[in-house]
Enzyme design. Sequence first.
Site, short mmCIF file in Angstrom:
data_model
loop_
_atom_site.label_atom_id
_atom_site.label_comp_id
_atom_site.label_asym_id
_atom_site.label_seq_id
_atom_site.Cartn_x
_atom_site.Cartn_y
_atom_site.Cartn_z
N GLU A 275 0.84 -1.19 0.00
CA GLU A 275 0.00 0.00 0.00
C GLU A 275 0.88 1.25 0.00
O GLU A 275 1.80 1.35 0.81
CB GLU A 275 -0.85 0.06 1.27
CG GLU A 275 -1.85 -1.05 1.42
CD GLU A 275 -2.74 -0.85 2.67
OE1 GLU A 275 -3.77 -1.53 2.73
OE2 GLU A 275 -2.39 -0.04 3.55
N ARG A 292 -1.85 -11.03 2.61
CA ARG A 292 -2.98 -11.93 2.36
C ARG A 292 -3.58 -11.62 0.99
O ARG A 292 -3.21 -10.62 0.37
CB ARG A 292 -4.06 -11.65 3.41
CG ARG A 292 -4.53 -10.20 3.32
CD ARG A 292 -5.74 -9.87 4.17
NE ARG A 292 -6.25 -8.55 3.87
CZ ARG A 292 -5.79 -7.42 4.39
NH1 ARG A 292 -4.78 -7.44 5.25
NH2 ARG A 292 -6.31 -6.26 4.05
C1 MV4 Z 1 -1.12 8.32 6.82
C2 MV4 Z 1 -1.92 9.38 6.31
C3 MV4 Z 1 -1.31 10.58 6.03
N1 MV4 Z 1 0.01 10.75 6.29
N2 MV4 Z 1 0.19 8.56 7.04
C4 MV4 Z 1 -4.67 5.14 7.36
C5 MV4 Z 1 -4.61 3.74 7.86
C6 MV4 Z 1 -3.20 3.35 7.90
N3 MV4 Z 1 -2.97 2.38 6.88
C7 MV4 Z 1 -2.42 4.61 7.66
N4 MV4 Z 1 -3.36 5.63 7.27
C8 MV4 Z 1 -2.94 6.88 6.92
N5 MV4 Z 1 -1.62 7.12 7.11
C9 MV4 Z 1 0.73 9.74 6.78
N6 MV4 Z 1 2.02 9.94 7.04
C10 MV4 Z 1 -3.27 9.12 6.09
C11 MV4 Z 1 -3.79 7.88 6.43
C12 MV4 Z 1 -5.20 7.75 6.20
C13 MV4 Z 1 -5.71 7.02 5.13
C14 MV4 Z 1 -4.88 6.35 4.26
C15 MV4 Z 1 -5.39 5.63 3.22
C16 MV4 Z 1 -6.76 5.58 3.02
C17 MV4 Z 1 -7.61 6.23 3.87
C18 MV4 Z 1 -7.10 6.96 4.94
C19 MV4 Z 1 -7.96 7.61 5.80
C20 MV4 Z 1 -7.47 8.32 6.84
C21 MV4 Z 1 -6.09 8.40 7.06
#
Ligand code: MV4
Length: 447
Positions: A275, A292
Amino acid sequence: MFKKILIANRGEIALRVIRTCREMGIATVAVYSTADRDSLHVRFADEAVCIGPPPSKESYLNIPSIISAAEVTGVDAIHPGYGFLSENPQFSQICQDYKIKFIGPPPEIIQLMGDKSTAKETMRKAGVPVIPGSDGLVPDLATARKIASDIGYPVIIKATAGGGGKGMRIIWKEKDLEHHWDTARAEALAAFGNEGMYIEKYIEEPRHIEIQVVGDQYGNVSHLSERDCSIQRRHQKLVEESPSPIVTPELREKMGEAAVRGAKFVKYEGAGTIEFLVDKYGNFYFMEMNTRIQVEHPVTEEIFFYDLIKEQIKVAYGERVSGRHYYPKDRYAMEVRINAEDPFNDFRPCPGKITSFHKPGGHGVRVDTHAYAGYTISPYYDSMIGKLIVSAFSREEVIEKMSRALDEFVIEGIKTTIPFHQKLMKDPQFRKGEFTTRFLETFDFKK
Ligand code: MV4
């Protein structure tokens, strides 16, 4: 090839795995909880074993029960599907100990990728772009303050045992750091028994774009391009598509290459997803690796005309992955998740009995579901009833076809996310492909 596979899962994914096994001449064993006696995976498998009462902890997460079922039926392999035990390193280890092939990576790789901070450090060492932030875990608040002011606000603090949004906080101003540091750590400790935290620069309006990879037991890895999963709500994906409207051929090449480099570095085995967050300038950064098969895998299957479950089974048996995949031109696919939820009431789950059920069909339409008229959606499990996947030669055509297929879909007796998807397909911004992961925060559901 394997003679018999046990599917340690339920619902549409159990059915999906059974279908491929049938085509490969592999016998199947379903496991089920007492709540799932009338499920299609129980009926379509060659054998079925009841593994416990409705709560997941006592059935689909009950390792001794599942291993007993595998021993009694004499399977050579276990397919874990997604969720449940699919990313549980202990389960992968126990399968190994019992000489049953776990269709997925070895325990060490699941463990490595499950610890988000270590996964990130590993990818950085492999040369995969990562988000600027702390080198590994942050020991205390004072260090957190120092790093945050060095990288500049806004920052995000993440639980290393988290993922999927749990134990994560965005911090806009230094004065808010202390409070969030304490509450996020407490939340992580309570949820995961691990309070390790790391810090990153917060990427403000990103797209969530993931690369599908498959690795074999000989160090070969190939990628199957991207899926754009930016349409999410509270970390639940609702729509996935490929190709991404914002990924240029150059970016695809770079992201695909980075994903393969990362997967080869850890000697990744099986199907996996890397991702990435992509910022508005087209910079991409590693976020997490899922070890997975994912819910949205059919999007990739449709554009490549390629069975990913079959590929998982083949590499688990010891076959090699094919080299680089031909990238299909002019092929688009989109998946929408049909959940038993009320989209006009904060997506509140609506379990219950489906009184009438009619699936759409026709050219370019695929429905992966375990539901049927008379089936009862149990409150014990995930609210997903199925997935509607369409493919065509352009994004415009896909959206028209999706609208048509959604109009044909009849599910009565419970509320579903179908009306939400119908509205989304008509939204001008969505149709233009202009959205970020924050799109649904401002989407007008009543419109
Ligand atoms: C982030 C981000 C912005 N900046 N990291 C969401 C779940 C986890 N996989 C990490 N996530 C995020 N990390 C940085 N440095 C924003 C998110 C995030 C997000 C990422 C992908 C899809 C939807 C999201 C919804 C809210 C926050």
